[in-house]
Enzyme design. Structure first.
Site, short mmCIF file in Angstrom:
data_model
loop_
_atom_site.label_atom_id
_atom_site.label_comp_id
_atom_site.label_asym_id
_atom_site.label_seq_id
_atom_site.Cartn_x
_atom_site.Cartn_y
_atom_site.Cartn_z
N ARG A 1 0.79 -1.22 0.00
CA ARG A 1 0.00 0.00 0.00
C ARG A 1 0.83 1.29 0.00
O ARG A 1 0.56 2.20 -0.76
CB ARG A 1 -0.95 0.05 1.21
CG ARG A 1 -2.20 -0.74 1.01
CD ARG A 1 -2.66 -1.31 2.32
NE ARG A 1 -1.70 -2.31 2.74
CZ ARG A 1 -1.72 -3.59 2.36
NH1 ARG A 1 -2.69 -4.01 1.60
NH2 ARG A 1 -0.79 -4.46 2.73
N THR A 2 1.81 1.35 0.86
CA THR A 2 2.53 2.63 1.00
C THR A 2 3.24 2.96 -0.32
O THR A 2 3.13 4.08 -0.82
CB THR A 2 3.53 2.55 2.16
OG1 THR A 2 2.82 2.14 3.33
CG2 THR A 2 4.18 3.90 2.42
N LYS B 1 26.78 -3.30 -1.96
CA LYS B 1 28.22 -3.11 -2.11
C LYS B 1 28.81 -2.33 -0.94
O LYS B 1 29.98 -2.00 -0.94
CB LYS B 1 28.51 -2.32 -3.41
CG LYS B 1 27.95 -2.95 -4.65
CD LYS B 1 28.24 -2.05 -5.84
CE LYS B 1 27.46 -2.46 -7.07
NZ LYS B 1 27.52 -1.43 -8.13
N ARG C 1 11.31 3.82 3.06
CA ARG C 1 10.95 2.79 4.05
C ARG C 1 12.22 2.02 4.38
O ARG C 1 12.98 1.64 3.49
CB ARG C 1 9.89 1.83 3.51
CG ARG C 1 9.69 0.65 4.44
CD ARG C 1 8.48 -0.16 4.11
NE ARG C 1 7.25 0.54 4.49
CZ ARG C 1 6.06 -0.03 4.50
NH1 ARG C 1 5.92 -1.29 4.15
NH2 ARG C 1 4.99 0.67 4.85
N HIS D 1 5.19 5.51 11.46
CA HIS D 1 4.61 5.43 10.11
C HIS D 1 3.62 6.60 10.00
O HIS D 1 2.40 6.39 10.01
CB HIS D 1 3.93 4.08 9.93
CG HIS D 1 3.67 3.69 8.51
ND1 HIS D 1 3.69 4.58 7.46
CD2 HIS D 1 3.36 2.47 7.96
CE1 HIS D 1 3.42 3.93 6.34
NE2 HIS D 1 3.22 2.66 6.62
C1 NCD Z 1 2.14 -1.40 7.94
C2 NCD Z 1 3.63 -1.17 8.10
O1 NCD Z 1 4.38 -1.32 7.13
O2 NCD Z 1 4.01 -0.81 9.20
N1 NCD Z 1 1.74 -1.58 6.60
C3 NCD Z 1 1.30 -0.51 5.89
O3 NCD Z 1 2.06 0.36 5.53
N2 NCD Z 1 -0.02 -0.40 5.65
C4 NCD Z 1 1.58 -2.44 8.84
C5 NCD Z 1 2.19 -3.80 8.85
O4 NCD Z 1 3.08 -4.13 8.06
O5 NCD Z 1 1.75 -4.58 9.68
#
Ligand code: NCD
Length: 311
Positions: free
Chosen positions: A58-59, A88, A110, A139
């Site tokens: 999703r993100t 590397k 991320r 997040h």
């Molecule tokens: C979450 C995350 O990556 O923290 N996912 C997301 O971005 N919707 C939740 C998860 O991975 O459990």
């Protein structure tokens, strides 16, 4: 200095209201071809990179869709820990410096390590860093879209009884959401988990500092009876050792039998992915709003990109 999005702590309530308005605006335009064309003209020429060192559905996809819906070009490296020069020995800082040298406007990051987004922001002179999840840290864009979903369903963000449950020790979404709810008056938070998966002390201290009432329980059923919002999360198995996994003493699954304890007006939310903590049997119940919540992510992320590129 570029404007970064690093923690949900940074959002004021007026800034969030403004983001919700922008998100509504883009949502409305997205409904027609004419509106979509207007959106696309908004940021032609802007450059967005998604730099993901951890898996994401999703993100990453919603940020990439949001960037292209606003006319920006995006490049991405999925699994950056496998396919970038990190293998590397390149540091995160040097990768950020390179993307700055390419005149990037936004980098959505991320990373497995807590604090990675702050480290990236420290060397990013041009590009805005958006924290798309840093280890067990935060997040913030997820928390903003969670609030947007609550606002749309309940018409307010204050004086709500919010149950946050699941793996609160290792999940970052619960942390960011709890902080953000503390920015509104009169919210009451109830954390549902077993002690080994409990919310950490820094969040409790933050809530206390912001005069937000909270409690902890292992009894989901009892908590559900008074909930306006139930925010459920999965076990973050990939962040746990084998020993920690063995120590997990309860399995909280919301299924049709649990629905009897949940009021009619309650929203059941989940950042997704769900594994088995929400049964697919309840997906069609009107209280199950997690796919609507995911959809809201597109418009919230359009609003954030737009806010950054317009400032
Ligand atoms: C979450 C995350 O990556 O923290 N996912 C997301 O971005 N919707 C939740 C998860 O991975 O459990």
């Amino acid at each position: 200095m570029p404007k970064h999005i690093l923690s949900s702590e940074q959002f004021t309530t007026s800034e969030l209201s403004e983001l919700f308005e922008r998100a509504d605006h883009f949502r409305q335009r997205d409904e027609t071809t004419k509106g979509r064309c207007k959106n696309i003209k908004r940021h032609v020429g802007a450059r967005v990179t998604s730099l993901f060192y951890e898996p994401s559905t999703r993100t990453r996809l919603s940020f990439e869709k949001a960037a292209s819906a606003l006319g920006a070009t995006y490049t991405m490296t999925e699994c950056a820990d496998m396919f970038s020069s990190v293998t590397k020995g390149e540091t995160l800082e040097d990768t950020i410096r390179v993307l700055n040298a390419y005149n990037d406007d936004i980098i959505v990051l991320r990373h497995k390590e807590t604090g990675a987004a702050v480290r990236a922001a420290a060397v990013s002179d041009r590009a805005s860093i958006i924290n798309g999840g840093d280890g067990k840290g935060e997040h913030p864009t997820q928390a903003a879209l969670d609030l947007y979903t609550i606002q749309r369903n309940h018409g307010r963000l204050d004086h709500l009884n919010v149950i946050i449950g699941g793996d609160l020790a290792n999940g970052r979404t619960a942390r960011s959401l709890a902080k953000l709810l503390a920015h509104y008056a009169g919210n009451s938070l109830q954390f549902v988990s077993t002690p080994e998966l409990g919310i950490s002390n820094d969040i409790k201290a933050y809530l206390a500092d912001h005069d937000t009432v909270f409690s902890e329980t292992a009894d989901a059923q009892e908590a559900f009876t008074t909930a306006d919002v139930i925010y459920w999360t999965r076990l973050q198995a990939e962040r746990m050792t084998e020993e920690e996994l063995q120590a997990v003493s309860a399995n909280y699954t919301i299924d049709t039998s649990m629905l009897t304890y949940i009021p009619e007006h309650t929203s059941i939310l989940h950042p997704l992915p769900r594994v088995n903590e929400i049964s697919t049997d309840i997906d069609r119940d009107p209280r199950a709003r997690y796919f609507q919540q995911a959809g809201n992510g597109l418009y919230m992320r359009m609003a954030m990109i737009d806010q950054i590129l317009s400032s």
